[in-house]
Scaffold this active site. Structure first.
Site, short mmCIF file in Angstrom:
data_model
loop_
_atom_site.label_atom_id
_atom_site.label_comp_id
_atom_site.label_asym_id
_atom_site.label_seq_id
_atom_site.Cartn_x
_atom_site.Cartn_y
_atom_site.Cartn_z
N HIS A 79 26.10 53.68 -10.77
CA HIS A 79 26.40 54.30 -12.07
C HIS A 79 25.15 55.03 -12.53
O HIS A 79 24.12 54.41 -12.79
CB HIS A 79 26.79 53.23 -13.10
N GLU A 82 22.67 54.23 -15.49
CA GLU A 82 21.98 52.93 -15.51
C GLU A 82 20.62 53.06 -14.80
O GLU A 82 20.41 52.55 -13.71
CB GLU A 82 22.87 51.88 -14.85
N HIS A 205 23.45 46.80 -11.36
CA HIS A 205 23.92 47.61 -12.49
C HIS A 205 23.18 47.19 -13.75
O HIS A 205 22.35 46.30 -13.75
CB HIS A 205 25.42 47.36 -12.71
N GLU A 278 24.03 42.61 -13.46
CA GLU A 278 23.97 43.49 -14.64
C GLU A 278 22.66 43.16 -15.34
O GLU A 278 22.50 42.08 -15.93
CB GLU A 278 25.16 43.23 -15.58
ZN LIG Z 1 27.39 49.91 -13.69
#
Ligand SMILES: [Zn+2]
Length: 349
Positions: A79, A82, A205, A278
């Site tokens: 992503h 990020e 992420h 995350e």
């Molecule tokens: Zn992500």
């Protein structure tokens, strides 16, 4: 006075700042430099091309060994918004390369394992996120997709069932079909070809301070779920560094149900340990984590990842028990309930 080009490059590398965010060009130079600086243990490998024809490159890191080796997968920057994610992959590479000569445990892992690390998977999106210099860091928009497709939801397994959208304007648009995006196909092809050797899949992420375990699909847990809570030991290792709390859970229990993720794909094809990290924070800055937090975020996440990798390594190559994990397993039992399905059943869903 003209400085020798190689000297200039070496000086640049010496001052590479791991506490800043870097452009795609800077990261690409850094990838090349890693190979030049550590030719005995680092090699670059191109395993696909992006939609805009950039080479998707990973760093293969490990010592040459005549004995069969296993592998660890780590990808960052799937992503694009990020930015802390590629920063982490670079930090991780710096740390393992800085320690394997002096740290006996890391050296052993370099002998038994190859680390396959992709610093930026969604290169097109990452470039786009940097393009307009007039855009302030605080107002980076969601350039997370290539062609607006949510790459992590692109796997062929369970695609598309829950947690995705058929609306191409949505953040969770799954694409026209499974693996329609070249980046997703490159990863799944690589994982499939190396499924028997890869012990652990880590995809990085932000944000949320979570360690997500399979599966994103509700009410299904993998046969080795109890062992996947080795993530709890990772969360503890993270907290020990700067006191930050990370939650270990399946996506439906802590975020939302989803399907077709690379984490779930990895687990379903037989890679036993599969996690999504995350990173910081819990929403205060969200995707625009200040540069002042890069170092502490990477320091703690490194210990978390290392905890998992060490467990996986020792389970495979040593008889030493990881007693702490056994204790933690008992701690989580009962928190998550779900129907255990065999892999064959799951593949038919
Ligand atoms: Zn992500």
């Amino acid at each position: 006075m003209k400085l020798n080009y190689r000297v200039v490059q070496s000086l640049q590398q010496l001052v590479y700042n791991y506490t800043n965010y870097h452009t795609m060009d800077e990261i690409s130079d850094w990838i090349q430099q890693m190979e030049k600086d550590h030719p005995d243990v680092v090699s670059r490998m191109v395993y696909g091309t992006t939609y805009e024809k950039r080479n998707i490159t990973l760093l293969k890191i490990g010592l040459n060994n005549t004995m069969p080796k296993k592998a660890i997968w780590m990808d960052c920057g799937i992503h694009a918004r990020e930015w802390i994610s590629p920063a982490f992959c670079q930090h991780f590479v710096k740390e393992i390369l800085g320690s394997y000569k002096t740290d006996g445990k890391m050296r052993k892992m370099f002998k038994n394992l190859d680390f396959y690390i992709t610093p930026v998977l969604n290169m097109d999106g990452y470039v786009y996120s940097w393009k307009d210099n007039s855009v302030s860091f605080d107002s980076i928009q969601d350039y997370s997709m290539t062609k607006s497709v949510n790459l992590p939801q692109q796997s062929i397994v369970m695609h598309p069932l829950v947690g995705i959208s058929r609306n191409c304007c949505s953040d969770i648009y799954s694409g026209e079909r499974a693996l329609s995006e070249p980046e997703a196909k490159a990863v799944t092809d690589f994982l499939s070809a190396n499924r028997n050797n890869i012990l652990c899949f880590l995809t990085i992420h932000s944000h949320g301070q979570l360690i997500l375990v399979p599966y994103g699909y509700p009410d299904i847990i993998p046969p080795n779920y109890d062992e996947l809570v080795v993530g709890l030991a990772a969360a503890k290792a993270i907290k020990d560094v700067h006191g930050m709390d990370y939650t270990v859970e399946t996506p439906p229990n802590v975020l939302y149900a989803n399907s077709g993720s690379s984490r779930d794909f990895a687990r379903l094809i037989g890679i036993p340990f599969s996690f999504t990290f995350e990173l910081r924070d819990k929403g205060q800055h969200g995707f625009t984590l200040p540069e002042a937090q890069i170092q502490p975020t990477c320091e703690e996440a490194y210990q978390g990842a290392l905890s998992i990798i060490t467990y996986v390594h020792d389970k495979t190559f040593a008889s030493a028990a990881y007693t702490e994990t056994a204790t933690l397993v008992l701690g989580l039992n009962g928190v998550i309930t779900g129907k255990i399905l065999c892999m064959e059943c799951l593949m038919r869903i």
